[in-house]
Design a protein around this motif. Sequence first.
Motif, PDB file in Angstrom:
ATOM      1  N   ASN A 271       2.599  63.489  21.066  1.00 41.82           N
ATOM      2  CA  ASN A 271       3.162  62.739  19.927  1.00 41.82           C
ATOM      3  C   ASN A 271       4.507  62.096  20.268  1.00 41.82           C
ATOM      4  O   ASN A 271       4.906  61.124  19.636  1.00 41.82           O
ATOM      5  CB  ASN A 271       3.340  63.722  18.752  1.00 41.82           C
ATOM      6  CG  ASN A 271       4.006  63.098  17.556  1.00 41.82           C
ATOM      7  OD1 ASN A 271       3.433  62.235  16.910  1.00 41.82           O
ATOM      8  ND2 ASN A 271       5.230  63.514  17.258  1.00 41.82           N
TER       9      ASN A 271
ATOM     10  N   TYR B 128       7.072  48.465  23.616  1.00 40.42           N
ATOM     11  CA  TYR B 128       6.262  49.430  22.855  1.00 40.42           C
ATOM     12  C   TYR B 128       4.763  49.162  23.015  1.00 40.42           C
ATOM     13  O   TYR B 128       3.984  50.075  23.305  1.00 40.42           O
ATOM     14  CB  TYR B 128       6.666  49.380  21.380  1.00 40.42           C
ATOM     15  CG  TYR B 128       6.020  50.439  20.525  1.00 40.42           C
ATOM     16  CD1 TYR B 128       6.285  51.790  20.736  1.00 40.42           C
ATOM     17  CD2 TYR B 128       5.147  50.094  19.488  1.00 40.42           C
ATOM     18  CE1 TYR B 128       5.697  52.768  19.936  1.00 40.42           C
ATOM     19  CE2 TYR B 128       4.562  51.063  18.687  1.00 40.42           C
ATOM     20  CZ  TYR B 128       4.841  52.397  18.917  1.00 40.42           C
ATOM     21  OH  TYR B 128       4.253  53.364  18.129  1.00 40.42           O
TER      22      TYR B 128
ATOM     23  N   LYS C 107       2.092  51.679  24.791  1.00 39.18           N
ATOM     24  CA  LYS C 107       0.968  52.269  24.056  1.00 39.18           C
ATOM     25  C   LYS C 107      -0.365  51.820  24.652  1.00 39.18           C
ATOM     26  O   LYS C 107      -1.329  52.586  24.684  1.00 39.18           O
ATOM     27  CB  LYS C 107       1.044  51.899  22.575  1.00 39.18           C
ATOM     28  CG  LYS C 107       2.092  52.695  21.796  1.00 39.18           C
ATOM     29  CD  LYS C 107       1.856  54.195  21.895  1.00 39.18           C
ATOM     30  CE  LYS C 107       2.601  54.992  20.835  1.00 39.18           C
ATOM     31  NZ  LYS C 107       2.627  56.450  21.136  1.00 39.18           N
TER      32      LYS C 107
ATOM     33  N   PRO D 181      -1.794  56.951  13.862  1.00 36.56           N
ATOM     34  CA  PRO D 181      -1.606  57.857  12.720  1.00 36.56           C
ATOM     35  C   PRO D 181      -1.399  57.166  11.379  1.00 36.56           C
ATOM     36  O   PRO D 181      -1.328  57.827  10.351  1.00 36.56           O
ATOM     37  CB  PRO D 181      -0.332  58.617  13.108  1.00 36.56           C
ATOM     38  CG  PRO D 181       0.447  57.650  13.945  1.00 36.56           C
ATOM     39  CD  PRO D 181      -0.578  56.839  14.689  1.00 36.56           C
TER      40      PRO D 181
ATOM     41  N   THR E  19       8.913  57.265   9.022  1.00 36.57           N
ATOM     42  CA  THR E  19       9.711  58.091   9.942  1.00 36.57           C
ATOM     43  C   THR E  19      10.871  57.241  10.440  1.00 36.57           C
ATOM     44  O   THR E  19      11.041  56.097  10.029  1.00 36.57           O
ATOM     45  CB  THR E  19       8.865  58.543  11.145  1.00 36.57           C
ATOM     46  OG1 THR E  19       8.484  57.364  11.878  1.00 36.57           O
ATOM     47  CG2 THR E  19       7.615  59.291  10.736  1.00 36.57           C
TER      48      THR E  19
ATOM     49  N   VAL F  37      11.165  55.636  13.061  1.00 34.38           N
ATOM     50  CA  VAL F  37      10.781  54.393  13.740  1.00 34.38           C
ATOM     51  C   VAL F  37       9.885  53.529  12.837  1.00 34.38           C
ATOM     52  O   VAL F  37       9.184  52.645  13.316  1.00 34.38           O
ATOM     53  CB  VAL F  37      10.046  54.670  15.083  1.00 34.38           C
ATOM     54  CG1 VAL F  37      10.908  55.485  16.007  1.00 34.38           C
ATOM     55  CG2 VAL F  37       8.707  55.386  14.852  1.00 34.38           C
TER      56      VAL F  37
HETATM   57  N1  LIG Z   1       5.876  55.794  12.412  1.00 32.91           N
HETATM   58  C1  LIG Z   1       4.796  55.031  12.545  1.00 32.91           C
HETATM   59  O1  LIG Z   1       4.471  54.209  11.664  1.00 32.91           O
HETATM   60  C2  LIG Z   1       3.942  55.150  13.773  1.00 32.91           C
HETATM   61  C3  LIG Z   1       2.827  54.303  13.869  1.00 32.91           C
HETATM   62  C4  LIG Z   1       2.012  54.385  14.998  1.00 32.91           C
HETATM   63  C5  LIG Z   1       2.306  55.316  15.976  1.00 32.91           C
HETATM   64  N2  LIG Z   1       3.403  56.123  15.869  1.00 32.91           N
HETATM   65  C6  LIG Z   1       3.642  57.069  16.947  1.00 32.91           C
HETATM   66  O2  LIG Z   1       3.779  58.355  16.388  1.00 32.91           O
HETATM   67  C7  LIG Z   1       4.536  59.170  17.277  1.00 32.91           C
HETATM   68  C8  LIG Z   1       5.602  59.887  16.485  1.00 32.91           C
HETATM   69  O3  LIG Z   1       6.539  58.935  16.014  1.00 32.91           O
HETATM   70  P1  LIG Z   1       7.249  59.059  14.584  1.00 32.91           P
HETATM   71  O4  LIG Z   1       6.930  57.873  13.805  1.00 32.91           O
HETATM   72  O5  LIG Z   1       6.970  60.421  13.988  1.00 32.91           O
HETATM   73  O6  LIG Z   1       8.771  58.921  15.027  1.00 32.91           O
HETATM   74  P2  LIG Z   1       9.949  59.997  15.065  1.00 32.91           P
HETATM   75  O7  LIG Z   1      10.133  60.606  13.743  1.00 32.91           O
HETATM   76  O8  LIG Z   1      11.098  59.291  15.707  1.00 32.91           O
HETATM   77  O9  LIG Z   1       9.387  61.102  16.039  1.00 32.91           O
HETATM   78  C9  LIG Z   1       9.329  60.904  17.409  1.00 32.91           C
HETATM   79  C10 LIG Z   1       9.465  62.265  18.063  1.00 32.91           C
HETATM   80  O10 LIG Z   1       9.305  62.081  19.478  1.00 32.91           O
HETATM   81  C11 LIG Z   1      10.316  62.838  20.109  1.00 32.91           C
HETATM   82  N3  LIG Z   1      10.649  62.259  21.407  1.00 32.91           N
HETATM   83  C12 LIG Z   1      11.033  60.985  21.689  1.00 32.91           C
HETATM   84  N4  LIG Z   1      11.252  60.836  23.003  1.00 32.91           N
HETATM   85  C13 LIG Z   1      11.004  62.058  23.567  1.00 32.91           C
HETATM   86  C14 LIG Z   1      11.059  62.562  24.885  1.00 32.91           C
HETATM   87  N5  LIG Z   1      11.427  61.776  25.914  1.00 32.91           N
HETATM   88  N6  LIG Z   1      10.739  63.857  25.107  1.00 32.91           N
HETATM   89  C15 LIG Z   1      10.373  64.659  24.079  1.00 32.91           C
HETATM   90  N7  LIG Z   1      10.318  64.250  22.799  1.00 32.91           N
HETATM   91  C16 LIG Z   1      10.624  62.966  22.545  1.00 32.91           C
HETATM   92  C17 LIG Z   1      11.506  62.774  19.175  1.00 32.91           C
HETATM   93  O11 LIG Z   1      12.354  63.855  19.481  1.00 32.91           O
HETATM   94  P3  LIG Z   1      13.885  63.936  18.961  1.00 32.91           P
HETATM   95  O12 LIG Z   1      13.748  64.532  17.590  1.00 32.91           O
HETATM   96  O13 LIG Z   1      14.529  64.815  19.965  1.00 32.91           O
HETATM   97  O14 LIG Z   1      14.419  62.533  18.947  1.00 32.91           O
HETATM   98  C18 LIG Z   1      10.835  62.898  17.815  1.00 32.91           C
HETATM   99  O15 LIG Z   1      10.629  64.249  17.469  1.00 32.91           O
HETATM  100  C19 LIG Z   1       5.091  58.238  18.360  1.00 32.91           C
HETATM  101  O16 LIG Z   1       4.305  58.358  19.523  1.00 32.91           O
HETATM  102  C20 LIG Z   1       4.925  56.851  17.721  1.00 32.91           C
HETATM  103  O17 LIG Z   1       4.789  55.842  18.707  1.00 32.91           O
HETATM  104  C21 LIG Z   1       4.220  56.059  14.787  1.00 32.91           C
END
Ligand SMILES: NC(=O)c1ccc[n+]([C@@H]2O[C@H](COP(=O)([O-])OP(=O)(O)OC[C@H]3O[C@@H](n4cnc5c(N)ncnc54)[C@H](OP(=O)(O)O)[C@@H]3O)[C@@H](O)[C@H]2O)c1
Length: 204
Positions: free
Chosen positions: A53, A125, A129, A155, A160, A162
Amino acid sequence: MLFPLVRDSKVEAELAGDRCHPICADVGLASAESAIASVLEAHTSSLDLLINNAGNVRKLRWLPETAAEDLEELFRVHCVGAFRCTRAALPFLRKAPKPAVVNITSRFGSTARAAGGEFRGIYSYSIAKSAQNMLTVCLDQELRKEGIRVFAVHPGRLRTSVAAVDADTEPRAAAEKLAEWLDSADRDAGCSLYDLMAGEIIPW
Ligand SMILES: NC(=O)c1ccc[n+]([C@@H]2O[C@H](COP(=O)([O-])OP(=O)(O)OC[C@H]3O[C@@H](n4cnc5c(N)ncnc54)[C@H](OP(=O)(O)O)[C@@H]3O)[C@@H](O)[C@H]2O)c1
């Protein structure tokens, strides 16, 4: 038993409990592999589910504002990070009855949708991906014959740190839906990119 991977040692201490053994690591660094392996070795012999994730975003749409380092950094986290975590978890997945790997991807990693004009690719990005999506396919090709299923899951548009401007889903709702979907997912179906909230397949 849960093994959340976190970067902050304070969060690691807060989460630790009888059935929760946090792993403190940065998936962008080679040391993550040994950190994962040593926590798993200390507390379990098998792992049912690995969710890759970890991710961050650079919303850079134009060539002049995007540095090569932005591409390298996001590739290192989204693709190499997922590769590393899967390598470290593999011996434990192999010992589970119905193991699965879920790579959390994004609609922005769909080459087909970008090429079809549905959205503009975001250099770092979308490329990261898209590379992670190919990793999902490679892993599926190798691991499916051992009974380890590998899924790419978008998802939804989550609220969040981002979040996109059109974010409409709480992360908790998506997590619950993912658990529900995994319980019923067809383990014999082909490898695909699944849109969790829309309930449809996104073309690669
Ligand atoms: N939000 C959306 O709409 C969306 C849509 C499609 C896909 N996604 C994907 O969903 C996943 C989770 O994102 P999110 O939206 O939940 O964002 P988020 O709240 O920023 O969560 C991202 C998490 O990844 C961790 N992280 C980032 N770089 C890392 C590294 N080098 N090593 C270990 N942990 C790391 C962060 O840790 P820290 O807490 O230490 O910063 C944070 O816990 C991502 O892969 C994102 O691309 C999100």
